[in-house]
Write an enzyme that holds these catalytic residues in place. Structure first.
Site, PDB file in Angstrom:
ATOM      1  CB  SER A  14      -0.959  -0.004   1.192  1.00 12.72           C
ATOM      2  OG  SER A  14      -0.261  -0.089   2.419  1.00 12.72           O
ATOM      3  CG  ASN A 108      10.218  -1.438   8.002  1.00 11.79           C
ATOM      4  OD1 ASN A 108       9.499  -1.833   7.096  1.00 11.79           O
ATOM      5  ND2 ASN A 108      10.080  -1.845   9.252  1.00 11.79           N
ATOM      6  CG  HIS A 110       7.232  -1.066  13.819  1.00 12.40           C
ATOM      7  ND1 HIS A 110       7.274  -2.428  13.593  1.00 12.40           N
ATOM      8  CD2 HIS A 110       6.852  -0.915  15.116  1.00 12.40           C
ATOM      9  CE1 HIS A 110       6.944  -3.059  14.712  1.00 12.40           C
ATOM     10  NE2 HIS A 110       6.678  -2.173  15.640  1.00 12.40           N
ATOM     11  CD  GLU A 180       1.030   1.186   8.737  1.00 12.48           C
ATOM     12  OE1 GLU A 180       1.584   0.661   9.725  1.00 12.48           O
ATOM     13  OE2 GLU A 180       0.579   0.531   7.791  1.00 12.48           O
TER      14      GLU A 180
END
Length: 200
Positions: A14, A108, A110, A180
């Site tokens: 996504s 990354n 999280h 996110e």
């Protein structure tokens, strides 16, 4: 600066899809150079191929050892001129060759406020379950650099997401997931503008 991005994804990717659309709309000075997935049937690969982005399935199904897989991931990223690597829901640990080649250049995301609720096994609903079990009043999202340990690299930016009364794992997960991809995009926009990373 124009960011030359490579993406690793295991499922839907996504964040990759959001970032790609932002690039196409002219909202991010970047190029989506390549997408790699360890899952041959991932939606991320399907989306990339439809969009005309080079897309590869690389896993222990395509390479005979972890060492050869690591080497092929590194080679593929380099062959496509990747400058920064974005992990978009990539569920595998990167190997030492890729980590060394892209030292301090792998990002990354999280679904918690690291260093809390990170580490091996802390992904997806496991994170949200732990947050709720601890009675936290807020959780959040962390964008961080990758190193050889799970969820351990330098934190670049964080945003906070409230934990509401009556939240379930599903409702909290949905609230975090909604934030996110856009937050990842904001962080990359700051990087492209060479701004300082801050806490939102």
């Amino acid at each position: 600066m124009k960011l030359k991005l490579g993406f690793l994804a295991s499922h839907g990717g996504s964040s990759f899809q959001t970032i790609y659309r932002a690039i196409r709309a002219g909202h991010l000075d970047a190029e989506a150079c390549v997408v790699i997935s360890n899952n041959s049937k991932s939606a991320a690969l399907t989306f990339a191929r439809t969009a005309g982005v080079p897309a590869y399935h690389l896993s222990l199904q395509t390479e005979s050892t972890s060492e050869l897989l690591d080497e092929e991931i590194k080679r593929t990223l380099q062959a496509h001129g990747v400058q920064f690597v974005v992990l978009s829901g990539y569920m595998k640990k990167l190997g030492p060759q890729t980590l060394a080649t892209y030292h301090q250049q792998i990002f990354n995301i999280h679904p918690a406020l690291l260093p809390n609720y990170g580490g091996q096994g802390m992904y997806g609903d496991h994170v949200h379950q732990a947050v709720l079990a601890a009675g936290e009043h807020e959780t959040g999202i962390t964008v961080h650099l990758i190193d050889e340990h799970y969820d351990h690299g330098e934190i670049l930016a964080q945003c906070r997401v409230p934990v509401l009364s009556g939240d379930t794992v599903e409702s909290l997960s949905q609230r975090v997931k909604e934030r996110e991809p856009g937050f990842f995009l904001e962080v990359l926009q700051h990087l492209a503008a060479q701004d300082t990373f801050i806490e939102w």
